[in-house]
Motif scaffolding. Structure first.
Motif, PDB file in Angstrom:
ATOM      1  N   UNK A  94       0.838  -1.205   0.000  1.00  0.00           N
ATOM      2  CA  UNK A  94       0.000   0.000   0.000  1.00  0.00           C
ATOM      3  C   UNK A  94       0.875   1.259   0.000  1.00  0.00           C
ATOM      4  N   UNK A  95       0.605   2.142  -0.955  1.00  0.00           N
ATOM      5  CA  UNK A  95       1.321   3.408  -1.007  1.00  0.00           C
ATOM      6  C   UNK A  95       2.691   3.331  -1.655  1.00  0.00           C
ATOM      7  N   UNK A 150      -1.668 -14.206  -7.754  1.00  0.00           N
ATOM      8  CA  UNK A 150      -2.747 -13.204  -7.644  1.00  0.00           C
ATOM      9  C   UNK A 150      -4.098 -13.825  -7.324  1.00  0.00           C
ATOM     10  N   UNK A 151      -4.298 -15.090  -7.679  1.00  0.00           N
ATOM     11  CA  UNK A 151      -5.585 -15.740  -7.408  1.00  0.00           C
ATOM     12  C   UNK A 151      -5.885 -15.816  -5.918  1.00  0.00           C
ATOM     13  N   UNK A 152      -4.846 -15.775  -5.090  1.00  0.00           N
ATOM     14  CA  UNK A 152      -5.045 -15.852  -3.640  1.00  0.00           C
ATOM     15  C   UNK A 152      -5.754 -14.618  -3.102  1.00  0.00           C
ATOM     16  N   UNK A 205      -2.145  -4.086  -5.571  1.00  0.00           N
ATOM     17  CA  UNK A 205      -0.916  -4.769  -5.981  1.00  0.00           C
ATOM     18  C   UNK A 205      -0.638  -4.584  -7.469  1.00  0.00           C
ATOM     19  N   UNK A 206      -1.685  -4.600  -8.286  1.00  0.00           N
ATOM     20  CA  UNK A 206      -1.518  -4.480  -9.733  1.00  0.00           C
ATOM     21  C   UNK A 206      -1.138  -3.069 -10.173  1.00  0.00           C
ATOM     22  N   UNK A 207      -1.315  -2.109  -9.307  1.00  0.00           N
ATOM     23  CA  UNK A 207      -1.075  -0.709  -9.695  1.00  0.00           C
ATOM     24  C   UNK A 207       0.159  -0.115  -9.017  1.00  0.00           C
ATOM     25  N   UNK A 208       1.116  -0.962  -8.656  1.00  0.00           N
ATOM     26  CA  UNK A 208       2.343  -0.470  -8.016  1.00  0.00           C
ATOM     27  C   UNK A 208       3.468  -0.199  -9.015  1.00  0.00           C
TER      28      UNK A 208
END
Length: 711
Positions: A658-659, A670-672, A686-689
Motif C-alpha cells: 500500500x502506497x 494473484x488468485x489468492x 498490488x496491480x497498480x504499483x
C-alpha cells in the motif's frame, strides 16, 4: 524529439548556470564555516556575555551549514521563462549571489508556484517551463513544456517531450521518488491549501497522493515554521515498510523536523508489524471492542489474592473475597481510570481494616493515621497491595483476553460467538509473537481507559546549561535532537499538524488513537476508498473519522491523473476493480510504454524457480526497484526463494505494498487475493504499483475474477 545538437547546446546553457549556483554554494558554506569559527573565538573575551554571543553565532552558522549540506544533490531542478523576459530557476532552497540577486527560487516560495500551476490553458505568464535533470553537479538532461507559443521569442529552443512524462520514466531508487519538479496543478492546489482546518485529498493509484501529503508538510513548515516546527508535524502511514519508503522525502525537501510513524509504531514502546486476517482486524477495529476493553480494564486481577489475613497486635484482621471485591468495585466505578484511583482503593481497604480494629476495642488503640503507617511499614501488607491492585500496563490487561473464559465474559452481549472465537486465536499469540498492528490501537485505548499513575512534576533540564545563563556550544543537529527530547515527551500529543496517508485503511479504533495526538492540530487526510482493506461497517468508519477531525473546516481535493502506471499496466488493474465497483471514477493513465503486462502459469513445484528467474530478468530490464508482491501468509517463504539478490529487490506482502511504487513488479499468486471484495481491492492495489513492468505468475490460469451477477 529534439535535435541532439540543440539538446547538447541547451544542456550546456543550463550547466553554466548550475556551475554558478554550486560555486555560490561553496562560498556560502565557507562563510558559514568562517562564522562558526569566529563564534568560537569569542570565548577568549572572558565575559559571560561573550560566551552567550558565541553560542548564538555558532548555533546559527551551524544551522546554515547544515541546510547547505542537505540540499547539495539536485539543487536546481527547474527553470521558468516568463513573458516579461525574466528567468527564474527553481530548486530545493533559495540562493542569492553576493549582490542579492536570486540564483535559485525555493520551490515553496510564491514565486515558484507557477512552475507547478501553469498549464497551456492558463500559462500564468510562463512561456517555457523546463525541468533540469542532474546527477550531483552535472546536468544530465532537460525537458521543456511550451505553455504560451504566442509569447515565445524568436529563437527559443524547445527540448524533449514534456517535463512530466519524461520524469515518469526515471527509476524510483530505494526511497520514494522526489516529485518536487513534477507537481501538477491539481496537486499543487492541495499542497498550498489553507493551513487551518482539514485538507482531504482523494485519488486513485498513481495520482501522487503521498507526494502531495509530504510536500504539503514541507510547505507548511516553510510557510509558518514557528507554528508547525514548534508544535510538530506527525505523518502516519499504514506500515513500517511504507514509512521507511517515504523517510527520505522530507529531508530531501529541506525538512527533517516531522515525525514519521506507522500505525504499528504510533504508541511508544510498540513496533508491531504482524497483521490480522480481515475478519479479525474488522472486529478489533470496530468501536464495539472498546466496550469489551472497558470491562477488562475493570476486572479483578487473575490469580489475585482471594482474601486478606494478617495479625495486628495479636488480633486477626480478615477480609474475604466478597469484601475485597466490594471494596474494589466502590473504588472503581464505571468511567473511573484504574491507575488513577489506585490510592482510593487503598484508602477504602485501610478504612475496612480500621473498622475491624475499632470493633475489637483494643487497649491503647492508636490514631488511624498511626495505624495506617504501621500497616504500610509491613512487607507482607505491601506485597498484598501489589498483588491486589498493581500498577496496570495496557499489555498486561490485553493478555487477559487470551483466556477464553475471560474473553467470553468481557464480550458477552457485545460480540457474537463466532467473533469471540476468532479473537481467542489472535490474542493467544500475544506472548509468543507480540501485538498485531490492530492490537496497538487497543493498547492505546486501554492506556486511556486505565490512566497513568501520577508522577511528580520535574523541571525540564537544559542539557547545554553551564552556569548562570551560560550555555555550552552545540551543533545544529545537537540542538534539534535535544530540543525534541526536552520539549516533547515520549508520547507527545500536541502536534500542530497531522498527516494521515492511506486513510482508507484506518479503522475506527485507529482513528481514536490518531485523534488523541491531533486534538489541537490541523489535518491532511489522503486516501482512495477503492483501495480500502476495511471490511467492517463503513458508516462507523466515517463517524469515527469525523469524530477525530472534529468540527474543523474541510477543504477537499480530487486527483484525477495517474502519473505512475503506464496505460497498459493500469488497464489490468482497472479490469479487476470494475468487477466490484463498475461505476467507480478511475484516474486517467497519461502515458504508454508499449510494453504489455506478462501473465505466466506454472506448477506449484516450479513456482520458486520461475519467480527467481523472472526477478533476475527484471534486474536486467529496469534500473530501479523490483517489488515482489506475495500473499501475506507466504511472504517469508517467497523471500527465501530470492536470497542473495541485490537490495533493490524488495519482497513485500500485498498489504505492505500500500502506497508503494516500484519500477517493476512481480506479483505472485494473484488468485489468492480474489476470495472476497476486500481481497479484490487489495489485488487492485498490488496491480497498480509498477511504473514500467508488471509480471503476474501463479499456479492458477484464470485469476481475474468474473463479474458478479447484476454488475
Amino acid at each position: 524529439m529534439s535535435d541532439p545538437t540543440v539538446l547538447q547546446q541547451e544542456i550546456a546553457v543550463e550547466q553554466r548556470h548550475v556551475d554558478r549556483v554550486y560555486a555560490r554554494l561553496i562560498d556560502l558554506r565557507r562563510d558559514a564555516s568562517r562564522a562558526e569559527k569566529e563564534g568560537y573565538k569569542l570565548a577568549g573575551v572572558g565575559t559571560f556575555g561573550a560566551l552567550v554571543e558565541r553560542d548564538a553565532m555558532v548555533f546559527h552558522a551551524a544551522r546554515r551549514r547544515h541546510a547547505l549540506d542537505t540540499e547539495y544533490e539536485g539543487l536546481v531542478f527547474g527553470r521558468l521563462d516568463l513573458a516579461t523576459g525574466a528567468t527564474h530557476y527553481v530548486g530545493r532552497m533559495g540562493i542569492r549571489d553576493d549582490n542579492s540577486t536570486p540564483l535559485v527560487v525555493d520551490w515553496r516560495a510564491p514565486a515558484a508556484a507557477a512552475f507547478y500551476r501553469a498549464t497551456p490553458a492558463e500559462p500564468l505568464g510562463v512561456v517555457r517551463r523546463r525541468m533540469i535533470q542532474s546527477s550531483r553537479e552535472t546536468v544530465t538532461g532537460i525537458e521543456d513544456d511550451l505553455l504560451d507559443p504566442a509569447a515565445a521569442p524568436e529563437g527559443m529552443q524547445i527540448v524533449g517531450d514534456g517535463a512530466l512524462l519524461a520524469s515518469l520514466s526515471k527509476a524510483t531508487g530505494h526511497g520514494m521518488r522526489d516529485i518536487v519538479a513534477t507537481i501538477q496543478r491539481e496537486q499543487d492546489d492541495a499542497i498550498r491549501s489553507p493551513a487551518g482546518g482539514v485538507t482531504i485529498v482523494t485519488g486513485g493509484p498513481g495520482t501522487g497522493k503521498t507526494a502531495v501529503a509530504l510536500h504539503r508538510a514541507a510547505y507548511l513548515l516553510y510557510a509558518d515554521r514557528s507554528r508547525f516546527a514548534g508544535g510538530g508535524i506527525l505523518v502516519v502511514g499504514p506500515s513500517g515498510v511504507f514509512v521507511e519508503y517515504i523517510a527520505t522525502v522530507l529531508p530531501s525537501l529541506g525538512e527533517d523536523t516531522a515525525t514519521l510513524r506507522s500505525l504499528g509504531t504510533l504508541v511508544p514502546g510498540y513496533a508491531a508489524t504482524r497483521v490480522d486476517s480481515g475478519p479479525v482486524a474488522a472486529i478489533k477495529g470496530s468501536l464495539r471492542i472498546r466496550r469489551v476493553l472497558e470491562r477488562a480494564s475493570h476486572d479483578a486481577v487473575p490469580d489475585g489474592p482471594a482474601e486478606l489475613r494478617m495479625l495486628y497486635r495479636g488480633t486477626l484482621l480478615r477480609l474475604n473475597a466478597n469484601e475485597l471485591e466490594q471494596i474494589r468495585r466502590k473504588a472503581l466505578p464505571r468511567g473511573a481510570r484504574r491507575n488513577e484511583v489506585r490510592g482510593h482503593g487503598f484508602d477504602r481497604l485501610f478504612d475496612a481494616l480500621w473498622t475491624q480494629v475499632r470493633q475489637q476495642k483494643l487497649s491503647g488503640l492508636p490514631e488511624k493515621r498511626e495505624f495506617e503507617a504501621e500497616l504500610a511499614d509491613r512487607n507482607d501488607f505491601r506485597e498484598f497491595l501489589k498483588a491486589w491492585w498493581p500498577r496496570f500496563t495496557p499489555m498486561r490487561v490485553l493478555r487477559w483476553m487470551a483466556d477464553p473464559a475471560r474473553l467470553r465474559g468481557y464480550a458477552d452481549g457485545i460480540l457474537s460467538r463466532a467473533e469471540i472465537g476468532l479473537l481467542e486465536g489472535s490474542f493467544a499469540l500475544l506472548d509468543s509473537q507480540g501485538p498485531t498492528i490492530a492490537d496497538v490501537a487497543l493498547l492505546d485505548e486501554l492506556d486511556e481507559l486505565m490512566g497513568r499513575p501520577r508522577k511528580p512534576q520535574q523541571k525540564s533540564k537544559n542539557p547545554f546549561h553551564v552556569r548562570d545563563g551560560v550555555q555550552e556550544v552545540s551543533t545544529f543537529a545537537d540542538r534539534q535532537s535535544a530540543g525534541r527530547q526536552v520539549q516533547r515527551e515520549e508520547d507527545y500529543r500536541d502536534y500542530a499538524h497531522v498527516v494521515v496517508d492511506e486513510s482508507q485503511d484506518v479503522s475506527p479504533m485507529q482513528w481514536r488513537m490518531i485523534g488523541r495526538r491531533g486534538q489541537y492540530a490541523s489535518w491532511t487526510i489522503v486516501g482512495d476508498p477503492a483501495q480500502t482493506a476495511w471490511s467492517g461497517d463503513p458508516e462507523e468508519l466515517d463517524r469515527s473519522r469525523d469524530r477525530a477531525l472534529g468540527s474543523r473546516r474541510r477543504n477537499s481535493y480530487s486527483l484525477t491523473t495517474n502519473y505512475r502506471n503506464s496505460s497498459e499496466i493500469f488497464a489490468v488493474a482497472a479490469e479487476v476493480i470494475r468487477v466490484i465497483m463498475p461505476d467507480l471514477p478511475l484516474p486517467s493513465a497519461v502515458r504508454s510504454t508499449g510494453v504489455d503486462p506478462v501473465d505466466l502459469v506454472t506448477t506449484p513445484a516450479g513456482l520458486p524457480d520461475l519467480v527467481r528467474e523472472l526477478t533476475e530478468k527484471q534486474l536486467t530490464e529496469v534500473d530501479g526497484t523490483i517489488g515482489v508482491i506475495t500473499p501475506v501468509p507466504r511472504r517469508d517463504e517467497m523471500a527465501g526463494w530470492l536470497t542473495g539478490l541485490p537490495e533493490r529487490v524488495q519482497v513485500v506482502t500485498a498489504l505492505e505494498a500500500k502506497g508503494m511504487e516500484y519500477d517493476s513488479v512481480v506479483l505472485v499468486e494473484p488468485a489468492a487475493l480474489t476470495k472476497d471484495a476486500a481481497g479484490i481491492r487489495t489485488l487492485y492495489v498490488a496491480l497498480s504499483r509498477a511504473t514500467q513492468r508488471l509480471t503476474t505468475v501463479g499456479t492458477v490460469s484464470r485469476w481475474i475474477p468474473a463479474k458478479r451477477p447484476g454488475r
